[in-house]
Design an enzyme around this catalytic site. Structure first.
Site, PDB file in Angstrom:
ATOM      1  N   ARG A 241       1.117  -0.886   0.096  1.00  0.00           N
ATOM      2  CA  ARG A 241      -0.042   0.160  -0.419  1.00  0.00           C
ATOM      3  C   ARG A 241       0.984   0.896   0.161  1.00  0.00           C
ATOM      4  O   ARG A 241       1.977   1.195   0.863  1.00  0.00           O
ATOM      5  CB  ARG A 241      -0.557   0.070   0.932  1.00  0.00           C
ATOM      6  CG  ARG A 241      -2.286  -0.495   1.204  1.00  0.00           C
ATOM      7  CD  ARG A 241      -3.278  -0.195  -0.060  1.00  0.00           C
ATOM      8  NE  ARG A 241      -3.867  -1.468  -0.245  1.00  0.00           N
ATOM      9  CZ  ARG A 241      -4.597  -2.722  -0.967  1.00  0.00           C
ATOM     10  NH1 ARG A 241      -3.242  -2.385  -1.869  1.00  0.00           N
ATOM     11  NH2 ARG A 241      -5.108  -2.972  -1.091  1.00  0.00           N
ATOM     12  N   GLU A 270      -3.476   7.245  -4.386  1.00  0.00           N
ATOM     13  CA  GLU A 270      -3.841   6.919  -5.373  1.00  0.00           C
ATOM     14  C   GLU A 270      -5.650   7.796  -6.171  1.00  0.00           C
ATOM     15  O   GLU A 270      -6.087   7.663  -5.459  1.00  0.00           O
ATOM     16  CB  GLU A 270      -4.373   5.393  -5.412  1.00  0.00           C
ATOM     17  CG  GLU A 270      -2.796   5.194  -5.497  1.00  0.00           C
ATOM     18  CD  GLU A 270      -2.871   3.079  -5.838  1.00  0.00           C
ATOM     19  OE1 GLU A 270      -2.199   2.693  -4.768  1.00  0.00           O
ATOM     20  OE2 GLU A 270      -4.389   2.898  -6.499  1.00  0.00           O
ATOM     21  N   HIS A 288      -1.085  -0.215 -10.000  1.00  0.00           N
ATOM     22  CA  HIS A 288      -1.812  -0.434  -9.552  1.00  0.00           C
ATOM     23  C   HIS A 288      -2.132  -1.790 -10.694  1.00  0.00           C
ATOM     24  O   HIS A 288      -3.125  -2.480 -10.386  1.00  0.00           O
ATOM     25  CB  HIS A 288      -3.083  -0.137  -8.311  1.00  0.00           C
ATOM     26  CG  HIS A 288      -3.112  -0.734  -6.956  1.00  0.00           C
ATOM     27  ND1 HIS A 288      -3.448   0.054  -6.281  1.00  0.00           N
ATOM     28  CD2 HIS A 288      -3.140  -2.138  -6.735  1.00  0.00           C
ATOM     29  CE1 HIS A 288      -4.155  -1.441  -5.167  1.00  0.00           C
ATOM     30  NE2 HIS A 288      -3.529  -2.286  -5.965  1.00  0.00           N
TER      31      HIS A 288
HETATM   32  C1  8YV Z   1      -2.406  -5.840  -6.209  1.00  0.00           C
HETATM   33  C2  8YV Z   1      -4.710  -5.607  -3.733  1.00  0.00           C
HETATM   34  O1  8YV Z   1      -3.312  -5.325  -7.145  1.00  0.00           O
HETATM   35  O2  8YV Z   1      -5.980  -7.358  -3.259  1.00  0.00           O
HETATM   36  C3  8YV Z   1      -5.176  -6.040  -2.768  1.00  0.00           C
HETATM   37  O3  8YV Z   1      -5.132  -5.745  -2.259  1.00  0.00           O
HETATM   38  O4  8YV Z   1      -4.066  -3.934  -3.497  1.00  0.00           O
HETATM   39  C4  8YV Z   1      -3.581  -6.276  -5.031  1.00  0.00           C
HETATM   40  O5  8YV Z   1      -4.825  -6.702  -5.641  1.00  0.00           O
HETATM   41  C5  8YV Z   1      -0.808  -5.172  -5.142  1.00  0.00           C
HETATM   42  O6  8YV Z   1      -0.994  -5.747  -4.465  1.00  0.00           O
HETATM   43  C6  8YV Z   1      -0.643  -4.095  -5.550  1.00  0.00           C
HETATM   44  O7  8YV Z   1       0.340  -4.635  -6.119  1.00  0.00           O
END
Ligand code: 8YV
Length: 324
Positions: A241, A270, A288
């Site tokens: 995050r 974001e 992302h």
């Molecule tokens: C991400 C995510 O794509 O599921 C999550 O919480 O954020 C994932 O889908 C990943 O952690 C970011 O690279």
């Protein structure tokens, strides 16, 4: 026989979902899918959840006390289509009488793969090279042209040795890296990885990769002081995050050479990205994409839907989030 449709639960999906997931949801209720190709605003979210028995959320939806005030007492589940759930006020949702679920496991490999993609793109200057070729600038091969850093015998420091951190460690080991981790709570013997303190991890790692959840303890865990602890030759990768890293401090550290480079998939605000990062050549910026494969996104949505089906059928949720 006529079916009384007024008795069917209202299920809200805040963004469109793959057909396979929608079909599962439709077996247990009437599904409303947001018509917008963007996240709902807080007031739209409030209107959407009013009267809902189940809500399928995205990581961009903030479900807090204000949104819950608009929800009916009949709300039974908030199913996040993500493994991270820092966007949900889990305590407030529990007080409201609903269960929270997330999607662990199904995105582990995809996110670990993307982590290695950022690591390689940064250390081997792939994104920078792509920009150079596209710019039309003159270039020729020579022995000192665009040299990067190899991974063999380098140390990877994993912050957050959960499923994704361990999957990254396995991949990095295949590239010949030595792995350390700073997970205090992980007492499992980790053949691939040596537990060390966070300071030692920062001071000795050639690549630091962040895989911990965002909590009040991990917000800005990587701040200016932590970056100062890292080697000037080191790279920072974040696929967890954005707010685990102080983005302004990172932009400063990258521009002054405090560390050598970074690869980011996630951002503090974001989809905004700190303007200081966008102009730097030594950071790879992905929008992302960690779980963004066709199969993974389908499995995430299906798991979210299966959680809704389970709870609406009176069964336990499959992947509930525990209330802190
Ligand atoms: C991400 C995510 O794509 O599921 C999550 O919480 O954020 C994932 O889908 C990943 O952690 C970011 O690279």
């Amino acid at each position: 026989m006529t079916i009384d449709n007024t008795l069917r639960p209202r299920i809200v999906a805040t963004r469109t979902l793959p057909d396979t997931a929608l079909a599962r949801l439709r077996t247990v209720g009437d599904v409303w899918v947001s018509p917008h190709d963007r996240p709902l605003s807080p007031s739209e979210l409030g209107r959407a959840v009013a009267g809902a028995t189940a809500v399928v959320t995205m990581l961009s939806d903030r479900i807090d006390a204000a949104v819950l005030a608009a929800a009916s007492s009949g709300l039974r589940i908030v199913a996040n289509t993500a493994v991270g759930y820092d966007n949900l006020d889990v305590r407030a949702i529990a007080r409201h009488g609903a269960v929270v679920t997330n999607t662990p496991g199904v995105l582990t490999d995809a996110t670990a793969d993307l982590t290695l993609a950022l690591l390689l793109a940064g250390t081997r200057r792939v994104a920078e090279g792509d920009r150079l070729v596209r710019s039309g600038a003159a270039w020729t091969w020579d022995v000192s042209f665009m040299l990067g850093t190899g991974l063999q015998d380098k140390r990877l420091g994993v912050i957050g040795m959960g499923h994704i951190g361990r999957a990254v460690a396995r991949r990095a080991a295949a590239f010949g890296m030595e792995i350390v981790n700073s997970s205090r709570r992980d007492s499992r013997p980790e053949a691939l990885s040596l537990p060390v303190g966070l300071d030692e991890l920062l001071e000795t790692s050639d690549v630091v990769s962040v895989h911990c959840p965002l909590t009040s303890q991990t917000r800005h865990l990587i701040d200016a002081v932590a970056l100062e602890h890292m080697k000037p030759s080191a790279f920072l990768i974040n696929t967890a995050r954005g707010a685990v890293v102080d983005e302004a401090a990172l932009a400063q550290a990258l521009s002054t050479g405090t560390i050598a480079g970074a690869g980011l998939d996630v951002y503090e605000n974001e989809p905004d990205v700190h303007p200081g990062l966008r102009t730097l050549d030594n950071v790879v910026l992905a929008p992302h994409l960690g779980s963004a494969t066709v199969g993974t996104r389908a499995r995430m949505a299906e798991l979210a839907a299966d959680n809704v089906v389970a709870v609406l059928c009176g069964r336990d949720a499959i992947t509930p989030v525990s209330v802190p």
